[in-house]
Every structure is written in C-alpha cells, then in structure tokens.
Design a protein around this motif. Sequence first.
Motif, PDB file in Angstrom:
ATOM      1  N   GLY A 639      -0.620 -20.968  -2.971  1.00  0.00           N
ATOM      2  CA  GLY A 639      -0.915 -20.493  -4.260  1.00  0.00           C
ATOM      3  C   GLY A 639      -2.177 -19.692  -4.551  1.00  0.00           C
ATOM      4  N   MET A 640      -2.982 -19.883  -3.749  1.00  0.00           N
ATOM      5  CA  MET A 640      -4.196 -19.221  -3.898  1.00  0.00           C
ATOM      6  C   MET A 640      -4.097 -17.644  -3.806  1.00  0.00           C
ATOM      7  N   LYS A 641      -4.886 -16.997  -4.566  1.00  0.00           N
ATOM      8  CA  LYS A 641      -4.888 -15.284  -4.525  1.00  0.00           C
ATOM      9  C   LYS A 641      -6.362 -14.847  -4.151  1.00  0.00           C
ATOM     10  N   VAL A 642      -5.987 -14.170  -3.170  1.00  0.00           N
ATOM     11  CA  VAL A 642      -7.491 -13.372  -2.695  1.00  0.00           C
ATOM     12  C   VAL A 642      -7.151 -11.901  -2.219  1.00  0.00           C
ATOM     13  N   LYS A 643      -8.317 -11.296  -2.227  1.00  0.00           N
ATOM     14  CA  LYS A 643      -8.177  -9.796  -1.845  1.00  0.00           C
ATOM     15  C   LYS A 643      -8.426  -9.883  -0.270  1.00  0.00           C
ATOM     16  N   GLY A 644      -7.913  -8.897   0.233  1.00  0.00           N
ATOM     17  CA  GLY A 644      -8.099  -8.595   1.505  1.00  0.00           C
ATOM     18  C   GLY A 644      -8.020  -7.204   2.093  1.00  0.00           C
ATOM     19  N   THR A 645      -8.328  -6.976   3.123  1.00  0.00           N
ATOM     20  CA  THR A 645      -8.128  -5.540   3.964  1.00  0.00           C
ATOM     21  C   THR A 645      -6.986  -5.386   4.737  1.00  0.00           C
ATOM     22  N   VAL A 646      -6.197  -4.433   4.734  1.00  0.00           N
ATOM     23  CA  VAL A 646      -5.049  -4.299   5.561  1.00  0.00           C
ATOM     24  C   VAL A 646      -5.625  -3.952   7.079  1.00  0.00           C
ATOM     25  N   ARG A 647      -5.263  -4.595   8.020  1.00  0.00           N
ATOM     26  CA  ARG A 647      -5.889  -4.536   9.400  1.00  0.00           C
ATOM     27  C   ARG A 647      -4.836  -3.734   9.953  1.00  0.00           C
ATOM     28  N   ASN A 648      -3.617  -4.228  10.252  1.00  0.00           N
ATOM     29  CA  ASN A 648      -2.565  -3.590  11.157  1.00  0.00           C
ATOM     30  C   ASN A 648      -1.222  -3.691  10.387  1.00  0.00           C
ATOM     31  N   VAL A 649      -0.425  -2.724  10.600  1.00  0.00           N
ATOM     32  CA  VAL A 649       1.114  -2.451   9.922  1.00  0.00           C
ATOM     33  C   VAL A 649       2.142  -2.504  11.236  1.00  0.00           C
ATOM     34  N   THR A 650       3.047  -3.350  11.139  1.00  0.00           N
ATOM     35  CA  THR A 650       3.777  -3.309  12.434  1.00  0.00           C
ATOM     36  C   THR A 650       5.449  -3.482  11.941  1.00  0.00           C
ATOM     37  N   ASP A 651       6.520  -3.457  12.662  1.00  0.00           N
ATOM     38  CA  ASP A 651       7.648  -3.397  11.943  1.00  0.00           C
ATOM     39  C   ASP A 651       8.304  -4.787  11.755  1.00  0.00           C
ATOM     40  N   PHE A 652       7.362  -5.940  11.946  1.00  0.00           N
ATOM     41  CA  PHE A 652       7.718  -7.248  11.397  1.00  0.00           C
ATOM     42  C   PHE A 652       6.769  -7.833  10.396  1.00  0.00           C
ATOM     43  N   GLY A 653       5.765  -7.031  10.041  1.00  0.00           N
ATOM     44  CA  GLY A 653       4.927  -7.499   9.014  1.00  0.00           C
ATOM     45  C   GLY A 653       3.602  -6.716   8.898  1.00  0.00           C
ATOM     46  N   VAL A 654       2.642  -7.262   7.729  1.00  0.00           N
ATOM     47  CA  VAL A 654       1.419  -6.695   7.783  1.00  0.00           C
ATOM     48  C   VAL A 654       0.462  -7.652   7.894  1.00  0.00           C
ATOM     49  N   PHE A 655      -0.751  -7.376   8.946  1.00  0.00           N
ATOM     50  CA  PHE A 655      -1.694  -8.306   8.925  1.00  0.00           C
ATOM     51  C   PHE A 655      -2.935  -8.048   8.157  1.00  0.00           C
ATOM     52  N   VAL A 656      -3.424  -8.899   7.045  1.00  0.00           N
ATOM     53  CA  VAL A 656      -4.299  -8.880   6.103  1.00  0.00           C
ATOM     54  C   VAL A 656      -5.570  -9.644   6.612  1.00  0.00           C
ATOM     55  N   ASP A 657      -6.971  -8.865   6.551  1.00  0.00           N
ATOM     56  CA  ASP A 657      -8.197  -9.546   6.900  1.00  0.00           C
ATOM     57  C   ASP A 657      -8.484 -10.148   5.235  1.00  0.00           C
ATOM     58  N   ILE A 658      -8.496 -11.597   5.180  1.00  0.00           N
ATOM     59  CA  ILE A 658      -8.735 -12.064   3.849  1.00  0.00           C
ATOM     60  C   ILE A 658      -9.867 -12.598   4.013  1.00  0.00           C
ATOM     61  N   GLY A 659     -11.140 -12.442   5.007  1.00  0.00           N
ATOM     62  CA  GLY A 659     -12.255 -12.917   5.183  1.00  0.00           C
ATOM     63  C   GLY A 659     -12.444 -14.352   5.613  1.00  0.00           C
ATOM     64  N   VAL A 660     -11.531 -14.905   6.234  1.00  0.00           N
ATOM     65  CA  VAL A 660     -11.735 -16.261   7.063  1.00  0.00           C
ATOM     66  C   VAL A 660     -11.582 -16.047   8.475  1.00  0.00           C
TER      67      VAL A 660
END
Length: 705
Positions: A639-660
């Motif tokens: 439920g937590m909302k955080v800002k992040g940076t898109v690191r990679n986009v693939t056919d099966f989804g998007v990886f996001v760096d949220i600082g952890v």
Amino acid sequence: MEMHERLAEEFSLRPEYVKNIIALIDEGNTIPFIARYRKEQTGSCDDQVLRKLEERLGYLRELEARRAFVRQAVIEQGKAEPAWLERLEGAQTMAQVEDLYLPFRPKRRTRGAIAREKGLGPLAQALLDQPAQGPKPETLAAGYLSPQGGVASVDEALDGALDIAAEEISDRADLRGALRQKMMEQGILVSRSKGEPDPIYQLYGQFSAPVKRIAGYQILAINRGEKEGKLSVSIELAPLAVMAIMERQVIVGRGPYAAWVRSAAEAAYTRLLQPSLERETRSTLTEQANQQAIGVFAANLKPLLLQPPLRGKAVLGFDPGYRTGCKVAVVDATGKVMETTAVYPTPPHNRQQQAEQIVRRLIERYQVEAVAIGNGTASREAESFIAGLLPKLDRPVAYMVVSEAGASVYSASPLGAAEFPELDVSVRSAVSIARRLQDALAELVKIDPKALGVGQYQHDMPPKQLKQALEAVVEDCVNAVGVDVNRASAALLGYVSGLNKTTAANLVAYREANGPFASRNELKKVPRLGDKAYEQCAGFLRIPDARDVLDRTGVHPESYAKVRRMMQTLKLRHLDPGTIRIQAEEYGLQALAEACGLGLPTLQDIIAELSKPGRDPRDELPPPMLRTDIMHMEDLAPGMKVKGTVRNVTDFGVFVDIGVHQDGLVHRSKLGAAGRRLAVGQIVTVQVLQVDLERKRIALSLAGE
C-alpha cells in the motif's frame, strides 16, 4: 512495381520522397545527416523511419539479387518455363524464392535419387499423374522389375516410386507455402523437460502454446533451455489439417492410384516436409523474438543515454566493495579527475570513522555537490554509509545510486587504460560512475552497449545484428544532442555522423597539437577528414566559444549564407535569440523561406537553433532524482507509495529503483496503457503490492501522484 514505389506503399510515404531517400543513402549520406539536414527531400522523415526503410531496402535488394541468381540458374538448366518465371517474378519473400528454386537445386544422393537410378522415375510419374482409369499400381509396377538393376519385386518397385513421389511432392512450392502458413496459424509449440526437471526452466518443463501467440521472451527462454540440453522442443500440427491441404493440392479424384498417392503424400510430410517446415517455423519465431528483444534493448538504451546531465557540479564517485574496500574518485564540474583513494567502511574492515573523515575531507576540499554510488556488490552498505554521513556536513550534498553496468568492462578496456594509464583498474570504475551522473551520454559511449544491462536475453542475440542496432541508437543519440568538439573524447566523436575511429582520433590529436578549434572551418585541416566527412559531421560538432554564433549551433555551414540573407531580409544587424522567432513569424515563415532560398522545415530548424544557441535537448527532461536519506526493504509495506527511477523495461514488466538496493518489478499485467510507454530513466510513482524479504523480490504497481 518499382522498388521505391513498393517502399512508399509499405511506409505510407510519397514515392518521390522514397526515391530521394534511396539516392541519399546510395550517395553515402548518414541517417542522422539525412534526418536533420535533408528534410525537404525526405518529407521530414525521422531517423527511426529512415533506419527501418534502409533495412527494408537492403532486404529487397538481397531478394532481387537472389531472384536473379535463381532465374539464371534455372535458365541454364533449360527448365525455366514461362509460368514458373512468372511465379518467380511475383515472389515477395526470400522463402517464396527458395521454394520455387527447390526442385532445381543440386541435391545430394537421396532415396529418391537412388530409385531414379534404378529406372523407377517413369513409374512414379505414371502414378502421380493419377489417371481416372488404369491398371492397379501393383500391375503397373510389375513392368519395372529388374533383378540386375536392384528391383527384384513389385513391393521394391512401389517403395522406390514412393520415395521419388514423396520428394517431388515435398518440392512443390505451393504446397510448402500452404503448409508453412498452416503451421504458423495452427501449430502448437511443445516444450518438455529432458531428464530431471531444471528449476531454471520449470515454467517450460510441461509447456505448450499456439505458435501464433507465443511471446518472444518465451521463445528465447525455450531456445536457451534446448541448447543447454534441459528441454526437448517440437511443433505439432493436427494430421487432419495437413491432410486437408494434401487432399486439395496433391490427390486428384478417387481413381485407382489415389490411395497410393495419399501414402506418398503422408511420407512426404512425415519424412521431409514436417522436419523442414518445423525448422523454418522455429527459425522464423526466433528471428521475430530476436528482433523484438533487440527492439526492447534499443528502446531502453536511448533514454539511458539521454538522461539529463548534472551540469556544473563536482561529483564524488563511490565504487562499493567488501574485501578490497570502496574506491573513491572526485571529478570536477568538467569531469577532470581531482583525487582518488580507497576507504573501508564495509565488512570485513568496518573502518567507518576513518572512511568518514576521508570522504568528508574530499567533499569539503573540492566542493562536491553530489555523490554517485555504484549499484553493485556492497552497494547497500555503501549507501547506508553515505546517507549517514551527509547530514553531518555543513553544506547540502545529495547522492544517487547509479547503475555500474559495464563499468568494469570499460575499466579493463584499452580505452580505459589509455585514458587513465596511471590509475588502477578498480579506481577507473569509480571515475566512470561519477561521470555517468554528470553526463551519461559522454561516458556510456565508451562501453559496449550490450554491457549496459538494459536488455533481455542479450547474450542470445545474433551479435552482428545486436551490435548494428545498438550502435545505431548511440549514433542517433550523439547526433541529436550534438558534441562539443573541444571537449569530447575520441570515443564520443567516433559516433558523430561522418566520423569513424580513425578520423575521431585524428581530430583529437589535431586539437591537442594545435589547441582548441576556433571555427568549424578549421575542421577541414584535420588529416583524412575530407569534404564528404566534413559535410556529414560539421553540423553536429559545436564550438561553444566560437566567434561566429552559428558555429555554436546545429545550423549546418551550408546554410550560413542563407542565414545571413535572412538577417538582411529581416533588417537585423545582430541575432537576438529572444526575438528572432517573433520577427520571423511577423514577416511570415513561408515568405521568409522563399526569400532566403530555404525549405520551410530547414528554416524552422534554423530559427529553433538561433532561439536557443547551443541548446541541449536533454535539458527539457526531468533532472536526475537525487536522495539524501535511505530506505530498506524492511521499511516497505503493501500500500505504500514511493517515487522511483525506471531501470529496465522488458516484455514481462518494468523494473523500478525505489531506493532500497533491490529493484521492484511492475508486472506487465499491472502496467496499463500508460505504463507501456515508460522509458529507462523516467521518474514514476509506484505502489508496493508485496515484499518478499527471503527471495528479495518487490512487487509494484503504477500509482497516481
């Protein structure tokens, strides 16, 4: 239909534009040059359309060359009948051309060839002709017995004739085409585990999917599993579907030979057509998957390279490590290395106090405003150390975790050694990490694009095809931004339109020997940089301190005289960036273009350049997201909302760096229409769905602001 007309139809362009594009390509012009400086001739086609058209043009030319070879080969055999020639001329793909050539290709000594040597060719032809009346096949075959020739019985004669007929049936172009299409439309790709199931390929151990619906990343995973001996793979097609086509194209009526011809057709499919068409279909699927994966890689690479630079700031690069410590490098606002060292705040040393003193001294001495932390081994501990130090400083300093993909490749490369011969390999990585934050494009061009970690299955791609596609992206990015000719490295200059490694090195050598370039015209003095290369590169090379303001812009030297004519027309003594657009629009753009001898698109580009001399298109993008605090996976909750940076986009989804430290995945099912347009480097707001601490996985979804 001529080739340019066919391309015009396929790309929905006017034929005259396509004809011009083909001529420009054949004259040796680069795609960036054509896209930027020949808009009137191309209808303002962008670089992506031009590259696709160039690729398609290459395919059609290869197709025409192959068609000509096949035509000549069959003519020389004396077998080129008018109907066959007409079908050859109408073939639209390489596969269709090869199907038509198949009956005439030189063949190895097959079962059918052996049967022909025994004199059974006429028997096979008599049976394949399928007359409505005639003796039984056995009766007909009795006339071809020849114990001395190797045909001792009726069964041997019929078996030999069947081998001949099966090969003739399998060589029929129309039949192969129909079955190929049926396999693509109704085939089922089946994958099964070989031996003990492998956990890596557990999804594909008992897997089946329609050929027409299977995803590219699934094909690549299955191919890899098969190559490693973990999976067996086949394509199944319903026998009824096969025989329905055979009935229509091979079997004529219900005469006395229909049953025998049916047997020959079944043998043709089972022994010859099915294995061949399965290989072709899988090859097509793999080619499509490769193209899709390369497209994903290219789409991710472009925004990675075009990340907004962190201008005018000294940066401390921090390359984390455990046993060998963390390597540190400070670079000034121009990227010059000021000082390097190593600190040991991470296990097993844990010298945090000593490390803090050293890093603090470097930050204060060089007025560092940002810290770039590599995201590799020990990154989490390094981030914790830096985040704990920053609040203790007397001045604001932020940090960002930077992808270090390819940093070690660069550090150990001849280019890295030439640039920093005095630095240790590991320290060069820290320099690269710092410079990536300052100017990603200038730094990342030094690294093989496939080492940058923004693709999927890149190690399974055809190397040449992947290299060409990625280098095209780098070339487009470099030329879209433009290059400061007095500061750029040879690696960066090598991607400028019209330059190559040799001329780029010559340009740097000339600059070092003679001092900074004062004008674009001086580029003509660089050894081996001829008139054509100058024409292609001049507009993309900028000289920020040039006396002539046009040399600071993307205006091409070929247009300088027309720009001065524009100033005379507008009665301007000096170019005022703040008012040039207003004055031009008041005069009327079309009228001004005609008065200056310019096309309207070129005039609009010139006005845009003069309005913002030396502008960088990356400045219009959101700046890098710097942090001053740290979170851990344990801090996350559904439920937590955080800002992040898109690191990679693939056919099966998007990886996001949220600082952890561990990137989260937004699965494709959670993306929605807007999410499918995400790009690497983009800042997004995501909502935490699930946190798996044991497997270190974070499930996310896109969230509104």
